[in-house]
Design an enzyme around this catalytic site. Structure first.
Site, mmCIF file in Angstrom:
data_model
loop_
_atom_site.group_PDB
_atom_site.id
_atom_site.type_symbol
_atom_site.label_atom_id
_atom_site.label_comp_id
_atom_site.label_asym_id
_atom_site.label_seq_id
_atom_site.Cartn_x
_atom_site.Cartn_y
_atom_site.Cartn_z
ATOM 1 N N GLU A 1 0.854 -1.185 0.000
ATOM 2 C CA GLU A 1 0.000 0.000 0.000
ATOM 3 C C GLU A 1 0.894 1.241 0.000
ATOM 4 O O GLU A 1 1.826 1.322 0.798
ATOM 5 C CB GLU A 1 -0.884 0.005 1.256
ATOM 6 C CG GLU A 1 -1.802 -1.185 1.377
ATOM 7 C CD GLU A 1 -2.549 -1.174 2.702
ATOM 8 O OE1 GLU A 1 -3.294 -0.200 2.952
ATOM 9 O OE2 GLU A 1 -2.366 -2.120 3.490
ATOM 10 N N ARG B 1 5.504 -12.883 9.512
ATOM 11 C CA ARG B 1 6.058 -11.570 9.214
ATOM 12 C C ARG B 1 7.427 -11.455 9.866
ATOM 13 O O ARG B 1 7.754 -12.202 10.796
ATOM 14 C CB ARG B 1 5.134 -10.461 9.706
ATOM 15 C CG ARG B 1 4.968 -10.406 11.205
ATOM 16 C CD ARG B 1 4.060 -9.264 11.625
ATOM 17 N NE ARG B 1 4.656 -7.980 11.285
ATOM 18 C CZ ARG B 1 4.011 -6.820 11.341
ATOM 19 N NH1 ARG B 1 2.732 -6.799 11.686
ATOM 20 N NH2 ARG B 1 4.607 -5.702 11.054
ATOM 21 N N LYS C 1 3.242 0.217 10.650
ATOM 22 C CA LYS C 1 3.237 1.468 9.895
ATOM 23 C C LYS C 1 2.671 2.609 10.738
ATOM 24 O O LYS C 1 3.121 3.752 10.635
ATOM 25 C CB LYS C 1 2.446 1.295 8.603
ATOM 26 C CG LYS C 1 2.738 2.380 7.573
ATOM 27 C CD LYS C 1 2.294 1.969 6.176
ATOM 28 C CE LYS C 1 3.157 0.897 5.600
ATOM 29 N NZ LYS C 1 2.810 0.540 4.220
#
Length: 697
Positions: free
Chosen positions: A43, A293, A303
């Site tokens: 994104e 992850r 983020k």
């Protein structure tokens, strides 16, 4: 085709909705042929970080290795997952592309989810007509109550309880909701009005008619569209409602003929809605694989937290060298080879773990050791006046036979292991600079650096530097200037250390030394209180060898490239920072270095008090005295033990032929039992002598 590769290595949880029809499989095979396709879909709402580097490594390389796909059949699409214009910007879009390119990955093509907005809209209309989507006017708070109620009822069913008793439905307006069973015509009309901008933000959403009896809350009628009067950075002003991530990414995967949709484990519960949407639209269904992850010590990869670090000015920006972003790591001196090698070593599995930061540091050291040019530098310099420089230079000229030597100049390899990196010269001047860590006012046996009336070796010079006088200190009591002399005599003391130095014409610079961003390995929810206020230590008056002058020129500096890197001998690995404006021709402008990593793993030892140092010194002195006493005793023969050994000397006046005492010093006889014991002591000494002789052959 992916099915022809070793596909079982990337298998996830199976679902009935995930099965493709023979016709869909054939159509996909006809399109892809032998190609196996993955995608990397970040994104554009922030900068890429090291977790994205792991994802890129998986999607562009490791997945194909695991599957056994030939290189010529590997394809990866780089897709901007740009469905939230409020958080996206041209800056982020540009940075994502630049970081991907810098890391060396070459996508088959670059796409945007927003390029499919029209198709996504048409698919939404199809589901409305199928009775599988509806326009909802429930508020955010009402939806939260609805979802909580559905979850309680699902938990009751899973425990074998009656959900109507455990969590009764107060009204059908809440569950399944007052809009869920409205007619197709009403929903088509409202959805068209949403597209035309006839409603306020938050007034309506388009939701998918999924399954409120599921144990997975992601099946509780997810939102497919919401109204947002925000210009899209890529699509422009054409839309005032935008598709959600859940609605978009699976459809885009299918439209782009992706074989493997690889994501991290937190998306595992989104597997059901991913496949439900593709099932409802009768589209091809890629395989989905979830991996763990990347979690790494002493940093955060959320983020939201990274944005807070930047917005709250805890760091200099997205490219601050303490940030785990690709831009920050590049600015700190990490190359694409370091990051890709680290990601290869970490690999991709479903096991959750936290990777030690030292693993990244060691990967950097191994890479930089082989590629970095060497130079000497002093971060916190002390000026050293060499009082006998002229005399030593005259001796050198005489020794060289008048061969034209006019200075102490030495040829030094840029790398001790790679001759192809060339060489440079270093010149010892009558004034040099040493680092403050190489000098102490108070010496002790555990310190090998320079101190008053003490000698150390000078690297490359071949002789000693002896400190004669402390000339000056600053207002804080720190030593700033020394007077020393060179010692090249044949009988000079052998130094315990060789220190680096910078000549008088060194280049002034600023050096920023970076440590961990947090004081704890795994930051908690109180992470802002756990920030390390010593994560950046600035040395504004550092000095570096002038041989690097052209190498560190501003013309070689670019924020999107790897900048010139150096190993400061005995200090660490450093890179030229983007704040540099230094012009090698004029010698003007600022020169700034960032420390990439120390030469070896840093261990932080407690500073010893004078009392603790005194105890250690006393223990060392005792050990030395004991060793000297033992050496002296080993020079005494077996027969002379009781005559000459310190512990027996003067105790006895007469001895037998074997050297055993027969009379005490006062003339009294030694008892037979005492003589027997002394004979045993003599035997022990005999064995000790034999052992000593054997170990010292």
């Amino acid at each position: 085709m992916a099915e022809e590769a070793n596909s079982k290595v990337l298998e996830g949880r199976k679902l009935e909705w995930a099965e493709n029809s023979p016709a869909a499989l054939q159509a996909h095979k006809d399109h892809n042929g032998p190609i196996v396709r993955t995608r990397f879909p970040p994104e554009p709402n922030g900068y890429l970080h090291i977790g994205h580097a792991k994802s890129m490594n998986m999607n562009f390389s490791l997945a194909f290795e695991k599957l056994g796909v030939p290189i010529e059949n590997r394809r990866t699409i780089f897709r901007y997952d740009d469905t939230n214009p409020e958080a996206e910007s041209e800056e982020y879009i540009d940075s994502l592309q630049r970081d991907l390119t810098w890391l060396g990955w070459e996508p088959e093509r670059t796409t945007y989810s927003s390029d499919n907005f029209q198709q996504l809209y048409e698919f939404a209309v199809i589901l409305i007509k199928k009775g599988l989507a509806y326009v909802c006017d429930m508020s955010k708070q009402e939806v939260e109550v609805q979802r909580e109620l559905a979850m309680k009822r699902a938990n009751a069913r899973n425990k074998g309880l009656d959900p109507d008793e455990v969590a009764p439905i107060p009204s059908r307006d809440i569950l399944p909701g007052r809009n869920r069973d409205t007619c197709v015509e009403r929903n088509l009309k409202l959805f068209e009005n949403m597209r035309l901008g006839m409603y306020e933000e938050g007034q309506y959403t388009l939701r998918l008619k999924m399954d409120f009896e599921s144990s997975n809350p992601n099946m509780y009628d997810l939102v497919a569209y919401r109204i947002k009067y925000t210009r899209h950075p890529h699509a422009g002003d054409g839309w005032c409602m935008y598709p959600s991530y859940d609605w978009t990414h699976g459809i885009c995967d299918s439209l782009e003929h992706i074989d493997y949709s690889i994501c991290t484990l937190e998306f595992e519960t989104r597997r059901e809605p991913y496949y439900w949407i593709l099932w409802a639209l009768d589209l091809y269904k890629p395989k989905v694989y979830e991996m763990s992850r990347l979690n790494i010590e002493y940093t955060v990869l959320s983020k939201r937290r990274l944005i807070k670090l930047v917005d709250s000015k805890y760091v200099r920006g997205w490219d601050d060298p303490r940030m785990p972003t690709i831009s920050g790591l590049r600015r700190r001196g990490y190359t694409k080879e370091i990051l890709n090698s680290f990601c290869n070593d970490v690999g991709a599995t479903r096991a959750m773990n936290v990777v030690e930061m030292e693993k990244l540091f060691q990967t950097a050291r191994l890479n930089l050791s082989a590629t970095s040019r060497r130079a000497m530098a002093a971060l916190d310099p002390i000026r050293v006046i060499i009082t006998n420089y002229a005399e030593e230079l005259e001796k050198k000229v005489a020794t060289d036979g008048g061969g034209g030597a006019t200075a102490f100049t030495y040829q030094v390899q840029n790398s001790p292991t790679d001759e192809s990196l060339g060489s440079h010269t270093v010149t010892l001047t009558d004034v040099i600079y040493i680092d403050s860590t190489d000098f102490r006012l108070e010496d002790n046996s555990m310190y090998y650096g320079l101190a008053p009336n003490k000698a150390v070796g000078l690297k490359y010079f071949g002789g000693n530097l002896v400190c004669d006088e402390v000339v000056s200190t600053n207002g804080e009591g720190k030593v700033t200037e020394l007077k020393c002399h060179l010692d090249t005599s044949e009988n000079r003391a052998k130094p315990k250390s060789w220190i680096t130095w910078v000549p008088n014409n060194g280049i002034r610079c600023e050096v920023r030394v970076y440590g961990h961003l947090f004081v704890v390995p795994e930051p908690t929810d109180r992470w802002e209180e756990e920030l390390n206020d010593k994560s950046e230590v600035v040395y504004p008056h550092a000095i570096v060898d002038p041989s690097v002058k052209e190498y560190v020129d501003v013309k070689h500096v670019n924020k999107w490239h790897s900048n010139p890197a150096l190993q400061f001998e005995r200090v660490g690995y450093f890179v030229v920072d983007v704040d540099t404006t230094f012009d090698s021709e004029t010698g003007q402008g600022a020169l700034v270095f960032n420390r990439t990593v120390s030469l070896k793993e840093e261990t932080f030892k407690k500073e010893l008090t004078p009392e603790e140092i005194a105890k250690i010194e006393a223990r060392k002195a005792k050990n030395k005295a004991d060793l000297e006493a033992k050496e002296a005793k080993m020079k005494i023969s077996v027969k002379d033990l009781f005559r000459l050994a310190p512990e027996y000397k003067g105790m006895y006046s007469q001895f037998n032929e074997d050297g055993i005492p027969t009379h005490m010093a006062d003339g009294s006889e030694v008892s037979k039992s005492a003589m027997k014991k002394l004979a045993k002591d003599q035997k022990k000494h005999e064995k000790a002598l034999a052992s000593w002789a054997k170990s010292n052959r």
